[in-house]
Design a protein around this motif. Structure first.
Motif, PDB file in Angstrom:
ATOM      1  N   ASP A  25     -89.764  -2.665 -92.017  1.00 52.23           N
ATOM      2  CA  ASP A  25     -88.824  -3.782 -91.845  1.00 52.23           C
ATOM      3  C   ASP A  25     -88.837  -4.344 -90.422  1.00 52.23           C
ATOM      4  N   VAL A  26     -90.014  -4.352 -89.807  1.00 50.24           N
ATOM      5  CA  VAL A  26     -90.202  -4.930 -88.480  1.00 50.24           C
ATOM      6  C   VAL A  26     -90.781  -6.326 -88.659  1.00 50.24           C
ATOM      7  N   HIS A  27     -90.288  -7.269 -87.859  1.00 52.67           N
ATOM      8  CA  HIS A  27     -90.779  -8.635 -87.919  1.00 52.67           C
ATOM      9  C   HIS A  27     -91.534  -8.981 -86.644  1.00 52.67           C
ATOM     10  N   GLY A  28     -92.378  -9.982 -86.745  1.00 55.24           N
ATOM     11  CA  GLY A  28     -93.104 -10.503 -85.595  1.00 55.24           C
ATOM     12  C   GLY A  28     -93.074 -12.013 -85.638  1.00 55.24           C
ATOM     13  N   LEU A  29     -93.357 -12.631 -84.520  1.00 48.52           N
ATOM     14  CA  LEU A  29     -93.345 -14.080 -84.392  1.00 48.52           C
ATOM     15  C   LEU A  29     -94.722 -14.532 -83.940  1.00 48.52           C
ATOM     16  N   VAL A  30     -95.342 -15.450 -84.692  1.00 48.99           N
ATOM     17  CA  VAL A  30     -96.660 -15.970 -84.338  1.00 48.99           C
ATOM     18  C   VAL A  30     -96.528 -16.810 -83.075  1.00 48.99           C
ATOM     19  N   LEU A  31     -97.296 -16.434 -82.054  1.00 47.91           N
ATOM     20  CA  LEU A  31     -97.254 -17.174 -80.791  1.00 47.91           C
ATOM     21  C   LEU A  31     -98.462 -18.069 -80.591  1.00 47.91           C
ATOM     22  N   ASN A  32     -99.642 -17.561 -80.874  1.00 46.42           N
ATOM     23  CA  ASN A  32    -100.819 -18.401 -80.706  1.00 46.42           C
ATOM     24  C   ASN A  32    -101.795 -18.181 -81.851  1.00 46.42           C
ATOM     25  N   ASP A  36    -110.227 -16.831 -85.199  1.00 46.20           N
ATOM     26  CA  ASP A  36    -110.412 -15.627 -86.003  1.00 46.20           C
ATOM     27  C   ASP A  36    -109.252 -14.636 -85.936  1.00 46.20           C
ATOM     28  N   ASN A  37    -108.185 -14.963 -85.199  1.00 45.47           N
ATOM     29  CA  ASN A  37    -107.059 -14.042 -85.113  1.00 45.47           C
ATOM     30  C   ASN A  37    -105.773 -14.776 -84.757  1.00 45.47           C
ATOM     31  N   VAL A  38    -104.674 -14.066 -84.923  1.00 42.24           N
ATOM     32  CA  VAL A  38    -103.347 -14.597 -84.627  1.00 42.24           C
ATOM     33  C   VAL A  38    -102.715 -13.670 -83.595  1.00 42.24           C
ATOM     34  N   GLY A  39    -102.162 -14.246 -82.530  1.00 42.75           N
ATOM     35  CA  GLY A  39    -101.427 -13.447 -81.552  1.00 42.75           C
ATOM     36  C   GLY A  39     -99.951 -13.516 -81.909  1.00 42.75           C
ATOM     37  N   ARG A  40     -99.278 -12.389 -81.869  1.00 43.68           N
ATOM     38  CA  ARG A  40     -97.865 -12.382 -82.225  1.00 43.68           C
ATOM     39  C   ARG A  40     -97.117 -11.427 -81.320  1.00 43.68           C
ATOM     40  N   VAL A  41     -95.809 -11.653 -81.233  1.00 41.59           N
ATOM     41  CA  VAL A  41     -94.919 -10.776 -80.483  1.00 41.59           C
ATOM     42  C   VAL A  41     -94.013 -10.074 -81.487  1.00 41.59           C
ATOM     43  N   LEU A  42     -93.768  -8.792 -81.254  1.00 44.03           N
ATOM     44  CA  LEU A  42     -92.898  -8.023 -82.146  1.00 44.03           C
ATOM     45  C   LEU A  42     -91.442  -8.296 -81.852  1.00 44.03           C
ATOM     46  N   LEU A  43     -90.637  -8.394 -82.879  1.00 44.62           N
ATOM     47  CA  LEU A  43     -89.192  -8.525 -82.756  1.00 44.62           C
ATOM     48  C   LEU A  43     -88.572  -7.258 -83.331  1.00 44.62           C
ATOM     49  N   GLY A  44     -88.799  -6.174 -82.664  1.00 47.75           N
ATOM     50  CA  GLY A  44     -88.314  -4.878 -83.117  1.00 47.75           C
ATOM     51  C   GLY A  44     -89.152  -3.776 -82.507  1.00 47.75           C
ATOM     52  N   ASP A  76     -79.044 -10.057 -83.123  1.00 50.64           N
ATOM     53  CA  ASP A  76     -80.322  -9.681 -82.530  1.00 50.64           C
ATOM     54  C   ASP A  76     -81.202 -10.923 -82.386  1.00 50.64           C
ATOM     55  N   ALA A  77     -82.465 -10.724 -82.014  1.00 53.13           N
ATOM     56  CA  ALA A  77     -83.374 -11.846 -81.779  1.00 53.13           C
ATOM     57  C   ALA A  77     -83.626 -12.686 -83.018  1.00 53.13           C
ATOM     58  N   LEU A  78     -83.382 -12.143 -84.195  1.00 55.12           N
ATOM     59  CA  LEU A  78     -83.574 -12.876 -85.446  1.00 55.12           C
ATOM     60  C   LEU A  78     -82.279 -13.469 -85.976  1.00 55.12           C
ATOM     61  N   GLY A  79     -81.189 -13.328 -85.212  1.00 56.09           N
ATOM     62  CA  GLY A  79     -79.911 -13.865 -85.660  1.00 56.09           C
ATOM     63  C   GLY A  79     -79.184 -12.975 -86.639  1.00 56.09           C
ATOM     64  N   GLN A  80     -79.650 -11.734 -86.806  1.00 53.46           N
ATOM     65  CA  GLN A  80     -78.999 -10.780 -87.703  1.00 53.46           C
ATOM     66  C   GLN A  80     -77.832 -10.132 -86.966  1.00 53.46           C
ATOM     67  N   PRO A  81     -76.658 -10.040 -87.597  1.00 57.25           N
ATOM     68  CA  PRO A  81     -75.506  -9.454 -86.909  1.00 57.25           C
ATOM     69  C   PRO A  81     -75.716  -7.977 -86.596  1.00 57.25           C
ATOM     70  N   VAL A  82     -75.307  -7.589 -85.396  1.00 56.86           N
ATOM     71  CA  VAL A  82     -75.389  -6.182 -84.983  1.00 56.86           C
ATOM     72  C   VAL A  82     -74.028  -5.684 -84.508  1.00 56.86           C
ATOM     73  N   ASP A  83     -72.980  -6.447 -84.839  1.00 56.48           N
ATOM     74  CA  ASP A  83     -71.634  -6.109 -84.378  1.00 56.48           C
ATOM     75  C   ASP A  83     -70.784  -5.409 -85.435  1.00 56.48           C
ATOM     76  N   GLY A  84     -71.342  -5.140 -86.618  1.00 58.22           N
ATOM     77  CA  GLY A  84     -70.601  -4.443 -87.664  1.00 58.22           C
ATOM     78  C   GLY A  84     -69.558  -5.288 -88.363  1.00 58.22           C
ATOM     79  N   LYS A  85     -69.575  -6.609 -88.161  1.00 54.91           N
ATOM     80  CA  LYS A  85     -68.576  -7.486 -88.778  1.00 54.91           C
ATOM     81  C   LYS A  85     -69.092  -8.171 -90.047  1.00 54.91           C
ATOM     82  N   GLY A  86     -70.191  -7.691 -90.583  1.00 58.65           N
ATOM     83  CA  GLY A  86     -70.720  -8.262 -91.821  1.00 58.65           C
ATOM     84  C   GLY A  86     -71.597  -9.473 -91.590  1.00 58.65           C
ATOM     85  N   PRO A  87     -72.038 -10.093 -92.683  1.00 64.53           N
ATOM     86  CA  PRO A  87     -72.931 -11.251 -92.579  1.00 64.53           C
ATOM     87  C   PRO A  87     -72.251 -12.441 -91.896  1.00 64.53           C
TER      88      PRO A  87
END
Length: 122
Positions: A25-32, A36-44, A76-87
């Motif tokens: 359940d780790v996401h990445g963001l395509v940067l370049n 023949d390849n894709v460079g990405r940064v991990l968000l997790g 978090d960086a993906l906009g997912q709540p991390v404060d325990g207050k639900g969606p």
């Protein structure tokens, strides 16, 4: 892979700014995008990611919730709540990466005049 950046080979049709799904359940963001390849940064955490893992496209540009429902929330960086207050109850979203408006298009900044405290000369 190193420092949260990885090169992905064999991923056809990826878009700049697209979210990618990795194992654990780790996401990445395509940067370049290269021929023949894709460079990405991990968000997790990269501790679960290893060479040869299967990466899948989400076919959507990374976006985060926006609007009044986000006020006072911790996300978090993906906009997912991390404060325990639900969606976050919103239907308004903004792209994670976007260009800032030009200087001419921005709202002007008006400063409030405040009295300046000056040290006494006595």
């Amino acid at each position: 892979m190193g420092d949260g950046i990885a090169r992905i080979y064999g991923l056809e049709g990826a878009m700049a700014g697209e979210l990618l799904q990795f194992p654990g359940d780790v996401h990445g963001l395509v940067l370049n995008l290269e021929e023949d390849n894709v460079g990405r940064v991990l968000l997790g955490s990269d501790t679960l990611i290893k060479e040869g893992d299967r990466v899948t496209r989400t076919k959507r540009i990374a976006q985060v919730p926006a609007g009044e429902a986000l006020t006072g929330r911790v996300v978090d960086a993906l906009g997912q709540p991390v404060d325990g207050k639900g969606p976050i109850a919103t239907t308004e979203f903004r792209p994670l990466e976007r260009y800032a408006p030009g200087v001419v298009d921005r709202r002007s900044v008006k400063s409030r005049s405040r009295p300046v405290s000056r040290p006494s000369t006595r």
